[in-house]
Write an enzyme that holds these catalytic residues in place. Structure first.
Site, PDB file in Angstrom:
ATOM      1  N   HIS A  20       1.292  -1.382   0.085  1.00  0.00           N
ATOM      2  CA  HIS A  20      -0.114  -0.251  -0.142  1.00  0.00           C
ATOM      3  C   HIS A  20       0.687   1.585  -0.028  1.00  0.00           C
ATOM      4  CE1 HIS A  20       0.739   0.722   4.136  1.00  0.00           C
ATOM      5  NE2 HIS A  20       0.537  -0.226   4.442  1.00  0.00           N
ATOM      6  N   HIS A  23       3.820   1.441   2.520  1.00  0.00           N
ATOM      7  CA  HIS A  23       5.200   1.196   2.096  1.00  0.00           C
ATOM      8  C   HIS A  23       6.044   1.487   0.692  1.00  0.00           C
ATOM      9  CE1 HIS A  23       2.012  -2.922   2.884  1.00  0.00           C
ATOM     10  NE2 HIS A  23       3.623  -3.083   3.674  1.00  0.00           N
ATOM     11  N   CYS A 128       1.624 -10.835  19.759  1.00  0.00           N
ATOM     12  CA  CYS A 128       0.856 -11.038  18.624  1.00  0.00           C
ATOM     13  C   CYS A 128       1.093 -11.326  17.049  1.00  0.00           C
ATOM     14  CB  CYS A 128       0.568  -9.166  18.573  1.00  0.00           C
ATOM     15  SG  CYS A 128      -0.051  -8.172  17.258  1.00  0.00           S
ATOM     16  N   CYS A 131       1.922  -8.485  14.715  1.00  0.00           N
ATOM     17  CA  CYS A 131       3.339  -7.801  15.079  1.00  0.00           C
ATOM     18  C   CYS A 131       4.730  -8.060  14.555  1.00  0.00           C
ATOM     19  CB  CYS A 131       3.440  -6.755  16.182  1.00  0.00           C
ATOM     20  SG  CYS A 131       2.367  -5.783  16.725  1.00  0.00           S
ATOM     21  N   CYS A 145      -2.551  -5.664  21.541  1.00  0.00           N
ATOM     22  CA  CYS A 145      -1.996  -5.212  21.177  1.00  0.00           C
ATOM     23  C   CYS A 145      -2.272  -3.576  21.652  1.00  0.00           C
ATOM     24  CB  CYS A 145      -1.646  -5.776  20.443  1.00  0.00           C
ATOM     25  SG  CYS A 145      -0.259  -4.874  18.987  1.00  0.00           S
ATOM     26  N   HIS A 148      -2.411  -3.423  16.806  1.00  0.00           N
ATOM     27  CA  HIS A 148      -3.339  -3.972  16.011  1.00  0.00           C
ATOM     28  C   HIS A 148      -4.861  -3.896  17.149  1.00  0.00           C
ATOM     29  CE1 HIS A 148       0.084  -5.474  14.312  1.00  0.00           C
ATOM     30  NE2 HIS A 148      -0.287  -4.888  13.214  1.00  0.00           N
ATOM     31  N   LYS A 293      -7.661   6.159   8.903  1.00  0.00           N
ATOM     32  CA  LYS A 293      -6.436   4.680   8.543  1.00  0.00           C
ATOM     33  C   LYS A 293      -7.351   4.542   7.891  1.00  0.00           C
ATOM     34  CE  LYS A 293      -4.737   1.511  11.500  1.00  0.00           C
ATOM     35  NZ  LYS A 293      -3.972   0.387  12.872  1.00  0.00           N
ATOM     36  N   LYS A 296      -7.877  -2.914   5.696  1.00  0.00           N
ATOM     37  CA  LYS A 296      -9.033  -4.310   4.450  1.00  0.00           C
ATOM     38  C   LYS A 296      -9.711  -4.361   4.916  1.00  0.00           C
ATOM     39  CE  LYS A 296      -6.141  -8.053   3.485  1.00  0.00           C
ATOM     40  NZ  LYS A 296      -5.179  -8.993   3.938  1.00  0.00           N
TER      41      LYS A 296
HETATM   42 ZN    ZN Z   1       0.288  -6.043  16.637  1.00  0.00          ZN
END
Ligand code: ZN
Length: 468
Positions: A20, A23, A128, A131, A145, A148, A293, A296
């Site tokens: 995306h 990156h 996690c 991560c 987390c 996440h 943010k 998906k």
């Molecule tokens: Zn995480």
């Protein structure tokens, strides 16, 4: 004279999903710096790649009923294609499932083991999977987390630890003695605070098959983060000649979520290996899409390939360099993108080039105007200074000031009228176009080439057709 060696890396991406624009931002930024150094005469090694091991990949592949290798072969191609589409001129694309990487990882882990910095113990803690990281209870937000917002997996198993705690003082000193280690400096505060109560790091997993086996105990695979960080050495063919030439890295470009890993874990591993630490870690923020943010589930992930297909490579590069702050979080929106495109590229740059070329049939580019020459010198200085400080937007702003300066010069001199110094004005403008093309080279490489060709052939072609 020996050429300056310059080693810059962009983070290797975890290919569990599609690339995306987050990156992409970092690859574009790193590419500009690499191209800038190359044109300044340095020998450059610019690396990026994909980080392919770990539980998350293993589970994705299981879900598709294919081998993890098959899964990462496919995903890695998507990433590589994105960087090629964005005209990222990397010297190496390293994949952590390649033999050349695995060999270096095993050599390094064996070396650290031999030095006494790895010991066997028992790990009980929270993990996690998204991560691929362990967390301490105090790091969590609402027991989840912090990144996440997901509940963590409890893990209890035999493991090997790396003596991270042992390097606490050395790391604190490194931060203190190298205020430019982390750019922007403001981001190092949080790390230094967290460093104060450091624990040893569990660096092995017994239940994860998709990873690099520990050379001294093949029942275990290496923690994926340690595996991934070593790409910065394996891309240089450690301990061979390229390593000797390019280490320590001049710049690791990364996102803010992985700063801990790149300063503390990577730093301590290097200290254990008695190697120098990277000179600078350049940290960018997150990108939101239309103020939200990207995720998906929201379906708002912006794919760089689609942008390139719709607008072309250089407009995409231009937007991220000009509009997104190099250090803070930024936002992508189509409206803003098209505004930048029309105002800066179509009207600003494109218009100047075609205006000058239409006037220029039988004139050669030549400077006969001190004021213009001075202005260019000033702009060049500003561009170089901005790039040294990762201020891409400032650099482009300076180049666009020069474009504006030329527009004013044209309005003042009116070279379309039969004035006395008409030819001299056009010569000056042509010479300036070549300077602008030269300045744009690291940012908009295709556009730069097109401008040079157009000046050489005195042929006008629209650079950036206006968007409606
Ligand atoms: Zn995480």
């Amino acid at each position: 004279m020996k050429k300056e060696a310059f080693y810059i890396s962009a983070a290797i991406d975890y290919p569990s999903g599609q690339p995306h624009i987050g990156h992409a931002l970092e690859k574009i930024q790193a590419d500009v710096l690499a191209r800038h150094k190359r044109t300044s005469g340095a020998r450059v090694h610019f690396s990026l790649g994909t980080d392919e091991h770990g539980l998350k990949i293993q589970r994705r592949a299981e879900k598709e009923r294919i081998k993890p290798q098959e899964f990462v072969d496919r995903m890695s191609r998507h990433f590589r294609k994105s960087w090629d589409d964005l005209n990222i001129q990397y010297d190496d694309f390293i994949r952590t499932s390649e033999k050349r990487h695995i060999d270096v990882v095993q050599e390094i882990i064996q070396q650290i083991y031999k030095s006494g910095d790895i010991y066997k113990g028992h790990y009980k803690g929270l993990y996690c999977v998204d991560c691929e990281s362990f967390y301490l209870p105090r790091d969590l937000i609402d027991n989840k987390c912090p990144i996440h917002k997901k509940l963590l997996e409890k893990i209890e198993e035999e493991t090997y630890f790396f003596k991270l705690k042992k390097y606490k003082d050395d790391l604190l000193n490194y931060f203190k003695n190298n205020p430019d280690f982390v750019i922007p400096q403001s981001r190092s505060k949080e790390i230094v605070n967290r460093l104060k109560d450091l624990e040893d790091l569990s660096i092995s997993r017994k239940s994860v098959g998709w990873g690099v086996p520990l050379p001294f105990d093949t029942d275990f695979t290496l923690f994926v983060w340690v595996d991934a960080l070593i790409n910065y050495l394996s891309t240089l063919g450690y301990p061979g000649n390229n390593f000797k030439k390019f280490w320590p890295a001049d710049i690791h470009a990364i996102g803010k979520d992985i700063l801990w890993h790149h300063t503390v874990i990577w730093g301590a591993l290097l200290l254990s290996l008695e190697l120098d630490l990277p000179k600078r870690i350049f940290v960018h923020g997150y990108i939101t899409a239309e103020g939200q943010k990207m995720s998906k589930s929201l379906g708002n992930v912006v794919n760089p390939n689609k942008l390139v297909k719709k607008y072309g490579t250089d407009p995409v590069r231009y937007f991220f360099l000009r509009e997104i702050s190099p250090f803070e979080d930024g936002d992508f929106s189509y409206e803003r993108f098209e505004e930048r495109y029309n105002d800066d590229l179509a009207k600003g740059l494109g218009n100047l080039v075609s205006r000058v070329l239409k006037l220029s049939e039988c004139v050669e580019p030549k400077f006969e105007n001190k004021e213009l020459e001075e202005k260019i010198k000033e702009v060049k200085k500003e561009v170089f200074k901005s790039l040294d400080n990762f201020k891409f937007s400032e650099a482009l702003k300076a180049i666009w000031e020069l474009i504006g300066f030329c527009d004013k010069y044209i309005e003042k001199e009116k070279p379309w009228e039969d004035t006395k110094n008409k030819l001299s004005v056009i010569s000056n403008l042509l010479a300036t176009l070549l300077e602008i093309a030269d300045l744009l080279k690291p940012f908009l490489p295709e556009t730069s080439e097109k401008i040079i060709k157009q000046v050489e052939n005195r042929k006008t072609e629209a650079l950036f057709p206006r968007l409606n």
